[in-house]
Enzyme design. Structure first.
Site, PDB file in Angstrom:
ATOM      1  N   GLN A 259     -11.569  -8.370   8.911  1.00  0.00           N
ATOM      2  CA  GLN A 259     -12.398  -8.020   7.761  1.00  0.00           C
ATOM      3  C   GLN A 259     -12.820  -6.553   7.817  1.00  0.00           C
ATOM      4  OE1 GLN A 259     -14.598 -12.317   8.028  1.00  0.00           O
ATOM      5  NE2 GLN A 259     -15.612 -10.857   6.709  1.00  0.00           N
TER       6      GLN A 259
ATOM      7  N   ARG B 150     -20.958 -15.848   5.574  1.00  0.00           N
ATOM      8  CA  ARG B 150     -21.299 -15.702   4.154  1.00  0.00           C
ATOM      9  C   ARG B 150     -22.760 -15.346   4.026  1.00  0.00           C
ATOM     10  NH1 ARG B 150     -17.607 -18.769  -0.265  1.00  0.00           N
ATOM     11  NH2 ARG B 150     -18.187 -17.139  -1.699  1.00  0.00           N
ATOM     12  N   CYS B 151     -23.172 -14.334   4.758  1.00  0.00           N
ATOM     13  CA  CYS B 151     -24.586 -14.044   4.915  1.00  0.00           C
ATOM     14  C   CYS B 151     -24.713 -12.606   5.344  1.00  0.00           C
ATOM     15  CB  CYS B 151     -25.138 -14.968   5.998  1.00  0.00           C
ATOM     16  SG  CYS B 151     -26.554 -14.364   6.913  1.00  0.00           S
TER      17      CYS B 151
END
Ligand code: FES
Ligand code: FES
Lengths: 167, 782
Positions: free
Chosen positions: B220, B366-367
């Protein structure tokens, strides 16, 4: 994976039809169908997401029936007609299911998409006019981590109506 | 919608450019990469959570035909590669040398001609272990005399990792002393795992002739990974090229560097052939970045119905290596945004971390760096307070919201919230749900013996890190970049330092260029993920791509627009001040028929320039955000509990999000629905846990439950739009809002169904078993 350099185990010849084309290769009996497709035939649209037959990323159609290709040996598919995601689009463009996934934003990372579409196509062949609950149940062997399924369900509904209009 | 339908700037739900290759099965994920002469790597993992490694005998494995090498920690140690730095400045074993410290830890690697042979060879490696006591919880880890997990570190005398505080302790003590009511909640945000559908892996190709290492990996953050690879391996950074191809979901799981990447690269370097490593699902779940695992004690001080103080005490279970993926100055991430959407004048947070015999991680699933834990704590506390005070939870929120005229608002722990209108979002959500009617229905149902519950969460997030001065990952400032090259024919390539994993960057970022320059979005190709061909950036996580790289894209487009004005002035033979730009056209003020299109201007940049002007129509911008952005929203959920089984089901899920200006509403809604599903998953089923011996339970997708289409509820989405005042296009970021905000809404709903009977808390995951126990406890089981 099937390289002859390590061919200590006996090999067997697997002849199948994949997306309408005859294919044949000598493989180890333990070679999984998903690896036969991905490595031997280089059809990499079929994915692998788990080790326990849980995710459905590897789903292909074997004689029209959705099968998790990580849970079958290639030799078990001898003589079968296989459909993978690469076989969906025709000369005129995308399959209605592909088009519906595109229009309804039924994919994000795209990793579940091939298996999801193949499951949905086989399902609509059996049940061309399903309810939302039936669609959700039919897709419950295929995991998607990105979309939350709602747009996938919409895509399947939309493909069902396009098919109804087209027939 | 300022731009024409053919240009497709902001606000158009255009279909995604990236879809076609995925729909045809023609994406390129790392496992699709095959290089000539490529070898395959499999990892041997420890069966024990804590043990001394006495000996490793790999001779039988090495003798297996097809095996090229077996690599152990000792072999890596000879190259100074047995340990690597983590994202939190700790060290992590690449392959175990002295001890194994969690079940699933990497012990050895087999490199073979095929993955099947490599797997066979794993069985032939004989490792002798001397078991040690496993420590499975942070409380136990901090007990006096607890076995020392990190005896490899000279300065480590206990299992305690860090102590960290934020806020004003004295002011908070005073607020609590003055309060007339204190409400508290003890809760554990359990360990879960992002489990993207594609596991991690790489193809490492170190070319023996050129010395160049090309590594295709699930990353990522490819640029940050290149730098870390250079620091770990000692290879010169220009000789490392990270290619992050299509990624099958990330959700924070693909932010850290894992041993597999390092060993595969070392193996390729030593052997001189490319090496592929494909992680299996068990490896993914038991060894790569977990999320959460915070033991939290929260207290809310109230005067009447006004919140006056907040205290939170945290104990973090960090696993065997402290590898939290978060800004280096913030030991508990952004947890101290815990005052949430409420105007609470005093707050104090105390956090401690401990080593345990579990996998390392602490990734932002997801934070945005522990915001999820903070949001959960405050939103559960507010409901607890509402039930204690017998006030409607919606009303208690309304009374205490930060009001629109208070922005920019400085929170008690020092965040400067950019903009918000919390009451509006709540109103829209309650309206969509039909809140008042449902409260009536709930009463009636109760009278009939049915248990309905309504749960609200009015979350505020903090995303889009940096600014770089305050936020860094492993010392690298959190800026991001965009390089825009407009070719002579007016077609463009946009290169970004971030990396999509399904978020639709190829479409969204093309739309930003379309909006700013009037080049149709189809004519803008977005490229990411190849460190040799994109400008440096910190990557995609913590909802930062739109806030940071999106801003960089808007600004570089504007810079080219300025140059375009000069070019148009030259072409139209007027002064640059007389040129105005709108919708892809440069025209003369007062003479709108005298125009040059963006395409004509682009061509002129290569063919017909004023004297002295630098040729070309390209530029790069590195954007260091002046502040974070603060997306918010209100989620409202109605559930029904089955009194006979304890099963609960969401009947309605309403989500109103305010992420500022929406670039592509269709993609935004897709992100929200994905997040609502993962929020539901965390609330209801996803759990990585361990037995008392330290065995990982939930090590595959049969035991680690992920919702399918059947369990996942249907979602009703609404929106409000409060632009970020400091972002060039007013956008705030949205990829994580729903995972951050929704778990509390689901849990609040279940607790709300039982609150009248005195239930105040049920721990996540809220399984039917736990609900059944609660029903039995209060005599409501049937
Ligand atoms: S790979 Fe998961 S079911 Fe086949
Ligand atoms: S689109 Fe990513 S898993 Fe379904």
């Amino acid at each position: 994976m099937t390289e002859a350099t390590v061919a200590t185990p006996p090999v067997q010849t697997v002849s199948v039809t994949v997306n309408g084309e005859p294919k044949s290769a000598d493989v180890e009996p333990r070679l999984l169908l998903v690896h036969f497709l991905r490595e031997t035939l280089r059809l990499t649209g079929t994915h692998i997401g788990c080790d326990t037959t849980s995710c459905g990323a590897c789903t292909v159609l074997v004689d029209g029936t959705p099968m998790k290709s990580c849970t079958m040996f290639a030799v078990q598919a001898k003589g079968a007609e296989l459909t993978t995601v690469e076989g969906l689009a025709g000369p005129d463009g995308l399959h209605v299911m592909q088009q519906a996934f595109h229009e309804e934003h039924g994919l994000q990372c795209g990793f579940c998409t091939p298996g999801m579409m193949l499951t949905a196509i086989a399902f609509l062949a059996e049940n061309p006019n399903p309810s939302e609950d039936e669609i959700r149940f039919a897709l419950s062997g295929n995991i998607c981590r990105c979309t939350g399924y709602q747009n996938i369900v919409k895509a399947v509904q939309s493909a069902a109506s396009s098919q109804a209009e087209g027939s | 919608m300022a731009t024409a339908p053919e240009v497709r700037g902001l606000g158009h739900s255009v279909m995604r450019k990236e879809d076609e290759r995925f729909l045809r099965g023609k994406g390129t994920y790392f496992d699709d990469v095959v290089l000539p002469d490529m070898l395959h790597m499999e990892l041997l993992r420890s069966p024990l959570p804590h043990a001394r490694v006495v000996s490793i005998d790999a001779s039988a494995a090495e003798a297996l035909p097809g095996v090229v090498a077996v690599i152990t920690g000792e072999a890596l140690a000879a190259h100074n590669l047995a340990w690597m730095p983590t994202l939190s400045g700790d060290t992590q074993a690449v392959l175990a040398t002295d001890k194994v410290r969690f079940q699933g830890q990497e012990v050895a690697a087999v490199i073979a001609e095929s993955a099947y042979v490599a797997k066979d060879a794993l069985e032939l490696i004989d490792v002798e272990y001397e078991p040690l006591q496993a420590i499975t919880g942070p409380q136990q880890a901090l007990d006096d005399g607890a076995e020392l997990i990190r005896d490899d570190k000279d300065d480590q005398t206990s299992n305690h990792i860090y102590h960290w505080e934020a806020g004003d302790e004295a002011a908070t003590e005073q607020a609590f002393a003055d309060a007339d009511r204190i409400v508290s909640l003890e809760t554990h945000y359990p360990r879960c795992h992002p489990a993207p559908l594609e596991c991690c892996g790489c193809v490492a190709d170190v070319n023996p002739a050129t010395g160049k290492a090309t590594i295709y990996m699930t990353s990522q953050a490819p640029h940050a990974h290149r730098t870390l690879f250079a620091l770990v391996s000692g290879l010169p950074e220009q000789k490392i090229r990270i290619i992050s191809p299509d990624i099958g979901g990330g959700f924070g799981n693909k932010v850290p560097i894992y041993p597999g990447y390092v060993v595969a690269t070392a193996a390729s370097l030593l052997i001189g052939r490319p090496v592929k490593w494909v992680e299996d699902r068990t490896g993914n779940l038991i060894s790569t970045g977990f999320a959460r695992d915070y033991h939290m004690h929260g207290e809310l001080a109230l005067k009447g119905d006004k919140m006056v103080g907040l205290r939170a005490k945290l104990l973090s279970d960090n696993g065997a290596f402290y590898a939290d993926a978060q800004p280096s100055k913030l030991r508990a991430g952004l947890f101290h945004v815990v005052t949430g959407s409420y105007d609470i004048p005093a707050a104090h947070v105390v956090a401690d971390g401990a080593y345990t015999n579990k996998a390392p991680g602490g990734v932002a699933y997801r934070c945005s760096f522990r915001v999820t834990e903070a949001s959960y704590l405050i939103e559960r506390l507010v409901d607890t307070a509402a039930h204690e005070l017998e006030i409607d939870p919606a009303e208690l929120r309304r009374t205490n919201f930060i009001k629109p005229d208070q922005f920019p608002y400085t929170s008690a722990t020092g965040f400067v919230y950019d903009s918000g209108d919390y009451e509006k979002a709540l109103d829209v959500a309650l309206d969509m749900l039909g809140y008042a009617d449902l409260r009536e229905e709930q009463k009636q149902a109760r009278a009939e013996g049915r248990l309905l519950g309504i749960g609200i969460a009015s979350f505020t997030e903090v995303v889009g890190a940096g600014k770089g001065k305050d936020y860094d990952i492993a010392g690298l400032r959190m800026f991001d970049s965009a390089e825009l090259r407009v070719h002579p024919t007016g077609k463009a390539v946009l290169k970004l330092g971030v990396k999509s994993q399904g978020q639709g960057h190829e479409t969204t970022f093309a739309q930003i260029v379309a909006e700013e320059l009037g080049i149709p979005y189809e004519d803008v190709e977005v490229q990411e993920g190849d460190t040799d061909h994109t400008p440096y950036g910190l990557g995609t996580y913590a909802s930062r791509s739109t806030p940071v790289a999106g801003a960089a894209t808007a600004i570089i487009s504007r810079k080219l627009r300025d140059k375009g004005k000069d070019l148009a002035a030259h072409l139209l033979e007027v002064a640059p001040e007389d040129i105005e730009f709108a919708k892809g056209q440069f025209s003369v003020k007062g003479a709108p028929e005298r125009v040059k299109t963006i395409q004509e201007v682009a061509f002129a940049a290569y063919s017909d320039l004023p004297d002295g002007m630098e040729p070309g129509f390209e530029g790069v911008h590195y954007y260091d955000p002046p502040n974070m952005t603060f997306p918010f929203g209100s989620y409202a959920v109605m559930v029904e509990i089955d009194r006979g089984t304890g099963e609960w089901k969401p009947l309605r899920v309403v989500a109103v999000d305010d992420c500022g200006v929406r670039i592509n509403p269709m993609i935004v809604e897709g992100q929200i629905m994905g997040g609502l599903t993962e929020g539901y998953a965390i609330a209801a089923m996803q759990l990585i846990t361990f037995d008392e011996d330290g065995n990982a339970i939930g090590a595959n997708l049969m035991d680690y439950l992920i919702p399918t289409a059947q369990e996942t509820p249907a979602f009703e989405l609404g929106e409000t739009v409060t632009p970020s005042p400091h972002h060039p296009i007013g956008a705030k970021g949205v990829g994580e809002s729903a995972t951050v905000g929704s778990p509390a809404a689901y849990v609040n709903a279940v607790v709300d169904a039982l609150a009248h009977a005195g239930i105040r808390n049920i721990e996540m995951p809220v399984t039917s078993g736990k609900v059944w126990d609660a029903l039995v406890e209060v005599g409501l089981a049937e």
